[in-house]
Design a protein around this motif. Structure first.
Motif, short mmCIF file in Angstrom:
data_model
loop_
_atom_site.label_atom_id
_atom_site.label_comp_id
_atom_site.label_asym_id
_atom_site.label_seq_id
_atom_site.Cartn_x
_atom_site.Cartn_y
_atom_site.Cartn_z
N VAL A 1 -7.76 -16.19 9.22
CA VAL A 1 -7.57 -14.85 8.67
C VAL A 1 -6.62 -14.06 9.56
O VAL A 1 -6.77 -14.01 10.78
N HIS A 2 -5.63 -13.42 8.93
CA HIS A 2 -4.66 -12.57 9.63
C HIS A 2 -4.88 -11.12 9.23
O HIS A 2 -5.06 -10.81 8.05
N GLU A 3 -4.85 -10.22 10.20
CA GLU A 3 -5.07 -8.80 9.95
C GLU A 3 -3.75 -8.03 9.90
O GLU A 3 -2.85 -8.28 10.70
N HIS A 4 -3.66 -7.07 8.97
CA HIS A 4 -2.48 -6.22 8.84
C HIS A 4 -2.91 -4.79 8.59
O HIS A 4 -3.75 -4.55 7.70
N PRO A 5 -2.36 -3.84 9.34
CA PRO A 5 -2.72 -2.44 9.10
C PRO A 5 -2.37 -2.02 7.67
O PRO A 5 -1.25 -2.23 7.21
N LEU A 6 -3.34 -1.44 6.97
CA LEU A 6 -3.13 -0.93 5.62
C LEU A 6 -2.88 0.57 5.75
O LEU A 6 -3.72 1.31 6.27
N THR B 1 -0.13 7.91 -5.09
CA THR B 1 -0.56 7.09 -3.96
C THR B 1 0.53 6.07 -3.65
O THR B 1 0.87 5.24 -4.49
N VAL B 2 1.11 6.16 -2.45
CA VAL B 2 2.12 5.21 -1.99
C VAL B 2 1.57 4.56 -0.73
O VAL B 2 1.20 5.24 0.23
N PHE B 3 1.50 3.23 -0.73
CA PHE B 3 0.88 2.55 0.40
C PHE B 3 1.65 1.28 0.74
O PHE B 3 2.54 0.85 0.00
N LEU B 4 1.29 0.66 1.88
CA LEU B 4 1.92 -0.58 2.32
C LEU B 4 1.03 -1.27 3.33
O LEU B 4 0.11 -0.67 3.88
N SER B 5 1.32 -2.54 3.57
CA SER B 5 0.67 -3.30 4.64
C SER B 5 1.73 -3.59 5.70
O SER B 5 2.75 -4.20 5.40
N ALA B 6 1.46 -3.15 6.92
CA ALA B 6 2.41 -3.39 8.01
C ALA B 6 2.18 -4.77 8.60
O ALA B 6 1.05 -5.28 8.62
N GLY B 7 3.26 -5.39 9.10
CA GLY B 7 3.14 -6.72 9.67
C GLY B 7 2.22 -6.77 10.88
O GLY B 7 1.45 -7.72 11.06
N ASP B 8 2.30 -5.74 11.73
CA ASP B 8 1.46 -5.67 12.92
C ASP B 8 1.45 -4.22 13.40
O ASP B 8 2.02 -3.33 12.76
N ASP C 1 2.97 -2.86 15.95
CA ASP C 1 4.30 -2.36 16.30
C ASP C 1 5.03 -1.85 15.05
O ASP C 1 5.65 -0.79 15.07
N VAL C 2 4.95 -2.62 13.97
CA VAL C 2 5.59 -2.21 12.73
C VAL C 2 4.88 -0.97 12.16
O VAL C 2 5.53 -0.07 11.62
N ALA C 3 3.56 -0.91 12.32
CA ALA C 3 2.81 0.25 11.84
C ALA C 3 3.29 1.53 12.52
O ALA C 3 3.38 2.60 11.89
N ARG C 4 3.62 1.44 13.80
CA ARG C 4 4.10 2.63 14.51
C ARG C 4 5.44 3.10 13.95
O ARG C 4 5.73 4.30 13.94
N VAL C 5 6.25 2.17 13.47
CA VAL C 5 7.52 2.55 12.84
C VAL C 5 7.25 3.32 11.55
O VAL C 5 7.83 4.39 11.31
N TYR C 6 6.36 2.80 10.71
CA TYR C 6 6.05 3.48 9.44
C TYR C 6 5.37 4.83 9.68
O TYR C 6 5.49 5.74 8.86
N ALA C 7 4.65 4.95 10.79
CA ALA C 7 4.01 6.23 11.11
C ALA C 7 5.04 7.34 11.26
O ALA C 7 4.73 8.52 11.03
#
Length: 282
Positions: free
Chosen positions: A104-109, A250-257, A259-265
């Motif tokens: 199982v791989h986790e990705h920030p939603l 509602t606009v959403f995405l799954s970040a790769g990890d 580090d990527v989540a911080r970019v979308y933030a």
């Protein structure tokens, strides 16, 4: 739901909305098989293969035997043994999946709340534009090819793949029918593509998939040799603006990890859950 439930699960309404979306979107391009607590989506024709996920509204038991049965069916069909779900919505599935032998791989939603203002595009050089790519736009083949190279070299560092590899990837997308399939989806309003374009070629691209007031931003990737220029962020901002213009609350995405989540933030997205993907160990 009682007020106590709302206090305990402040994101429950959002999670329920996404569960409806996750169940509905694959039905536009897949055959649906009911396997009790799990639903298997099977691609009709060529294209990216689908996966299994929790059955909408299932409240009964779920264990490793259920997962094994679906995996056996996936092997029988010759499709990947893949499962996707949201940890907070179906918490029991992870143990069952791992007991069956999958990893199982986790990705920030992440979600962009309706009141969050759209981020302006800043700091892009004059010879680069970021725009929506239509079905007849000559940029479309490169916009579809770029993410393949990006995901082959994951992360945010500057990578090796550049123009020569992009030319080869464009040829592959044309040859395997990816471009033709994307044209059909764009014209049907199922997919919107955006790209950062320089010298007649996409250097970064992504998509959003609108449905009933919700849209997921997917497949955003930058040519590895062109990273660290803010291109993926600019593409995402254009996708957000287009999704909202089409009525997506509602606009959403799954970040790769993370580090990527911080970019979308930086665009105002916030993490509210965990998207899980399970597949066999390499």
């Amino acid at each position: 739901m009682t007020s106590a439930d709302c206090d305990e699960h402040p994101e429950r309404a959002l999670l329920d909305r996404l569960e409806e979306y996750y169940d509905a979107v694959p039905r536009h391009g897949a055959r649906v098989e009911d396997h009790g607590p799990l639903t298997l989506f099977v691609r009709e024709g060529e294209g990216w293969p689908f996966y299994a996920r929790p059955a909408r509204g299932w409240s009964g038991p779920l264990d490793a035997c259920d997962v094994q049965k679906v995996r056996a069916r996936q092997r029988e069909l010759g499709v990947p043994e893949s499962f996707e779900w949201v940890a907070e919505t179906t918490p029991k599935l992870r143990a069952a999946v791992e007991e069956s032998g999958l990893v199982v791989h986790e990705h920030p939603l992440m979600v962009l709340d309706p009141g969050t203002p759209a981020a302006p595009l800043e700091g892009l050089p004059g010879n680069l534009s970021v725009r929506i790519v239509g079905a007849d736009d000559p940029i479309l083949p490169s916009a579809l090819a770029v993410p393949h190279l990006a995901f082959a070299e994951p992360g945010t560092h500057v990578g090796l793949a550049g123009t020569p590899q992009l030319t080869e990837a464009i040829g592959a997308c044309v040859a395997d029918g990816s471009v033709d399939r994307a044209i059909v989806r764009i014209r049907a309003g199922l997919t919107t593509v955006a790209a950062a374009v320089e010298h007649g070629s996409a250097l970064s691209a992504g998509q959003h998939q609108p449905l009933a007031g919700v849209s997921e931003i997917v497949g955003v990737g930058t040519l590895p040799a062109a990273r660290r220029r803010g291109l993926a962020l600019a593409v995402t901002a254009v996708l957000v603006a287009d999704a909202r213009s089409r009525g997506a609350e509602t606009v959403f995405l799954s970040a790769g990890d993370e580090d990527v989540a911080r970019v979308y933030a930086r665009l105002g997205f916030r993490t509210f859950g965990t998207a899980l993907i399970a597949e066999p160990a390499e």
